[in-house]
Design a protein around this motif. Structure first.
Motif, mmCIF file in Angstrom:
data_model
loop_
_atom_site.group_PDB
_atom_site.id
_atom_site.type_symbol
_atom_site.label_atom_id
_atom_site.label_comp_id
_atom_site.label_asym_id
_atom_site.label_seq_id
_atom_site.Cartn_x
_atom_site.Cartn_y
_atom_site.Cartn_z
ATOM 1 N N LEU A 33 0.749 -2.109 -0.238
ATOM 2 C CA LEU A 33 0.202 0.512 -0.392
ATOM 3 C C LEU A 33 0.619 0.987 -0.258
ATOM 4 N N ALA A 34 1.949 1.274 1.222
ATOM 5 C CA ALA A 34 3.003 2.400 0.952
ATOM 6 C C ALA A 34 3.526 2.387 -0.502
ATOM 7 N N VAL A 35 3.776 1.576 -0.900
ATOM 8 C CA VAL A 35 4.727 1.373 -1.989
ATOM 9 C C VAL A 35 3.519 1.930 -3.024
ATOM 10 N N GLU A 36 2.424 1.124 -3.744
ATOM 11 C CA GLU A 36 1.546 1.959 -4.598
ATOM 12 C C GLU A 36 1.048 3.413 -4.499
ATOM 13 N N ASN A 37 0.652 3.404 -3.584
ATOM 14 C CA ASN A 37 0.222 4.870 -2.946
ATOM 15 C C ASN A 37 0.591 5.770 -3.491
ATOM 16 N N GLU A 85 14.077 2.041 1.818
ATOM 17 C CA GLU A 85 14.667 1.877 0.044
ATOM 18 C C GLU A 85 13.587 2.489 -1.514
ATOM 19 N N GLN A 86 12.488 2.812 -0.848
ATOM 20 C CA GLN A 86 11.509 3.675 -1.045
ATOM 21 C C GLN A 86 11.926 5.069 -1.106
ATOM 22 N N ALA A 87 12.568 6.117 -0.269
ATOM 23 C CA ALA A 87 13.010 7.025 -0.186
ATOM 24 C C ALA A 87 14.147 7.555 -1.288
ATOM 25 N N ALA A 88 14.981 6.369 -0.442
ATOM 26 C CA ALA A 88 16.257 6.449 -1.614
ATOM 27 C C ALA A 88 16.302 6.402 -3.143
ATOM 28 N N TYR A 89 15.330 6.085 -3.735
ATOM 29 C CA TYR A 89 14.606 5.514 -5.144
ATOM 30 C C TYR A 89 13.823 6.725 -5.495
ATOM 31 N N TYR A 90 13.202 7.814 -4.270
ATOM 32 C CA TYR A 90 13.109 9.104 -5.404
ATOM 33 C C TYR A 90 14.158 10.114 -4.701
ATOM 34 N N GLY A 91 14.394 9.844 -4.209
ATOM 35 C CA GLY A 91 15.240 10.981 -3.917
ATOM 36 C C GLY A 91 15.175 11.550 -3.178
ATOM 37 N N PHE A 144 13.678 -1.555 -5.260
ATOM 38 C CA PHE A 144 12.583 -1.105 -5.799
ATOM 39 C C PHE A 144 11.450 -1.430 -6.490
ATOM 40 N N ALA A 145 12.234 -2.125 -7.683
ATOM 41 C CA ALA A 145 11.679 -2.416 -8.815
ATOM 42 C C ALA A 145 11.273 -3.780 -8.555
ATOM 43 N N GLU A 146 11.857 -4.556 -7.591
ATOM 44 C CA GLU A 146 10.947 -5.667 -6.727
ATOM 45 C C GLU A 146 9.841 -5.697 -6.011
ATOM 46 N N LEU A 147 9.534 -4.149 -5.630
ATOM 47 C CA LEU A 147 8.720 -3.300 -4.937
ATOM 48 C C LEU A 147 7.595 -2.957 -5.521
ATOM 49 N N LEU A 148 7.799 -2.690 -6.498
ATOM 50 C CA LEU A 148 7.293 -1.895 -7.221
ATOM 51 C C LEU A 148 6.821 -2.497 -8.682
ATOM 52 N N PRO A 149 6.996 -3.370 -9.373
ATOM 53 C CA PRO A 149 7.233 -4.238 -10.766
ATOM 54 C C PRO A 149 6.796 -2.978 -11.520
#
Lengths: 377, 209
Positions: free
Chosen positions: A132-136, A188-194, B200-205
């Motif tokens: 949910l956190a990732v998609e939203n 990881e999510q925070a890092a991905y988006y900067g 992240f690619a695995e978290l949100l394919p």
């Protein structure tokens, strides 16, 4: 470096008197505390979001909008905004509106929320917390950056040709922190988006948070946003200050012993040794806070928890006076003296707008997808 | 050739001193050591007395994190090649102290770990608690519990009318099964979620890249 306070917004009886504030008193107290934070020279006030008693802040942007009107300089933020159970569309709208009203003095911190019963009240399931956190957030990120969004996902009805209004102030989305106590996925999510990463810090030991922050820094560099040292890190802290440390310990102990979350568990002394909790003199708080930099590297935002566990408003305001007069000025100069030159300050609306304008001056075509409005202005 | 000794960790939840639970734990460890020695396997036995961690365990249940001594104990168990877990039977099940330790382990902490279970009680009427309580607990954690669990009542330790030879036989049989499993199942290292990143690619394919 930014200094501020974050509030859970709990209504807890004062264990020394048994007196419990009304919700109205607590809500007004939070506003008073936020205004006091600005008065004593702090930079940030952040409110939690909760949807169950004994907590009052269910509607953060309403509260922050009111505080925005009563302050001039204070940055208004959250700790955290529930990215799992809120509709990302509503988050996009609410915080863009707040951003306009507060003239850009707004950022926010994403969190999942760890109260199981809350999820079904909003049609969700805590076991899906990370997805949910990732998609939203992926949707929220687009809603602030693309004027028209077509979208389809697992957790929300699809969007076709949707425009979230108002558009972010100056075409600059509010800066986002991602808060976590233990989830590597959120780092990881925070890092991905900067985006920024905020480690709650206050409930668990330092060595745990060092691993979490190291992961975020490493991956921030991996995704090309800058070096690991330049990643945007925020930390929680928890303090109770009196000029004399014995007085601080004596006064705070009943609040600690009965506090939500850790009350009736470890002793105050054990918890001080195991977590960043510092109960003592201004100098002790200064010394302890400076150790955070040694553990986690140069960081951009320090928030203190000062108003929970039934502490009366008068005491909290005294704490803010002590912070503002005796602690923060020293910390500002000490942190500034130690900070590596290439490490950036915490992003603000002004700095993000300047960066956007600078990028536009170099290559205006790059930005036409984002906000046509800015390109022509 | 492995260079480090095989690590057998003993977790014992007895609370008195001396404790019959500790006595049983020591006998199980000694029998295991004899089997592994005979097979030419170097063994290191480490004993964790849960009594010493009692406050830390309750604190962990409340705060969500272990203090330093408890963290060390957890790491001993999760890094072990085999676990001997022994508890007194209290009110028809394992003791609360014993359960508290397994409650603070991460769900995947002892997956695939060979385990020998033992229990003590005042009377042999509680012996099935091994199979009704300890075995399901460890099965849930996906540990590999050997078929023979060892229950010791007061009579097994030599009370009037007791039969100590029966206990010795059960200990030997259990140690044989346990040592065989430990020797043949080298543990795979535990993954570290803060080192081995789920990208992240695995978290949100379909999104990252």
């Amino acid at each position: 470096m930014q200094f501020g306070i974050f509030s859970v917004g709990d209504v807890t009886p004062d264990p020394t008197t048994g007196r419990e504030p009304t919700e109205h008193e607590r809500i007004k107290a939070m506003v008073t505390i936020a205004r006091k934070a600005e008065e004593v020279g702090l930079d940030v006030f952040a409110t939690g979001e909760h949807h169950n008693p004994p907590f009052v802040p269910s509607s953060p942007t309403t509260m922050l909008g009111y505080i925005a009107a009563r302050t001039e300089r204070l940055i208004l933020s959250t700790s955290t905004t529930l990215i799992t159970t809120n509709d990302p569309v509503k988050i996009a709208e609410d915080f863009a509106m707040l951003q306009h009203l507060a003239d850009g003095r707004v950022d926010l911190m994403m969190g999942r929320g760890n109260t199981g019963p809350v999820y079904p009240w909003f049609g969700q399931d805590i076991r899906q917390g990370i997805p949910l956190a990732v998609e939203n957030y992926a949707l929220l990120h687009r809603l602030w950056r693309e004027d028209v969004v077509d979208w389809q996902g697992r957790f929300r009805t699809p969007l076709q040709g949707f425009t979230s209004t108002p558009r972010p102030l100056d075409g600059v989305p509010p800066f986002v922190w991602h808060g976590s106590i233990r989830s590597p996925e959120i780092a990881e999510q925070a890092a991905y988006y900067g985006d920024g990463f905020f480690a709650n810090h206050i409930f668990w030991p330092t060595d745990h948070f060092r691993r979490l922050i190291d992961l975020y820094r490493r991956r921030y560099e991996h995704y090309g946003h800058g070096t690991a040292e330049q990643a945007i890190v925020g930390l929680g802290g928890q303090v109770f200050i009196r000029p004399n440390s014995q007085d601080a310990v004596r006064e705070f102990r009943p609040y600690f012993d009965n506090a939500p979350v850790y009350g009736h568990g470890p002793s105050l002394e054990d918890f001080m040794a195991q977590t960043p909790l510092t109960v003592g003199s201004p100098q002790q708080v200064i010394d302890r806070t400076l150790t955070f930099r040694e553990h986690f590297g140069d960081y951009q935002r320090q928030l203190f928890l000062t108003d929970h566990a039934g502490l009366p408003l008068k005491t909290v305001l005294e704490q803010l006076d002590l912070l503002g007069e005796q602690v923060i000025p020293v910390l500002r100069s000490e942190f500034a003296a130690r900070r590596a030159a290439e490490v950036p300050a915490a992003p603000t609306h002004a700095s993000l707008r300047a960066a956007k304008e600078a990028a536009m001056a170099v290559d205006p075509n790059e930005l036409t997808d984002d906000t046509g409005e800015l390109v022509t202005s | 050739m492995r260079t480090e000794p095989t690590r057998i960790v003993v977790v014992t939840a007895g609370v008195s001193n001396p404790s019959s639970t500790r006595v049983l734990a020591d006998e199980l460890a000694a029998a295991t050591r004899r089997r592994l020695d005979a097979a030419g396997v170097a063994v290191a036995v480490e004993v964790i007395e849960l009594r010493e961690l009692a406050h830390a365990l309750v604190d962990n249940l409340l705060t969500g994190f272990p203090n330093a001594p408890l963290k060390r104990a957890i790491e001993q168990v999760t890094g072990a090649d085999g676990l001997i877990a022994v508890t007194p039977i209290c009110t028809a099940s394992y003791s609360a102290l014993f359960k508290a330790f397994f409650d603070v382990l991460d769900a995947g902490a002892i997956v695939g770990l060979p385990v020998l279970i033992g229990a003590t009680g005042g009377t042999e009427r509680h012996s099935l608690a091994l199979d009704h309580a300890l075995r399901p607990l460890l099965s849930y954690l996906r540990a590999l519990v050997v078929p023979t669990g060892v229950y010791a009542a007061s009579t097994d330790f030599g009370a009037r009318g007791g039969d100590t030879a029966g206990l010795a036989r059960r200990i030997d049989r259990a140690a044989e099964e346990f040592a065989t499993l430990v020797r043949n199942l080298p543990r795979t290292p535990v993954t570290d979620p803060y080192q081995d990143v789920v990208s992240f690619a695995e978290l949100l394919p379909g999104r990252a890249g």
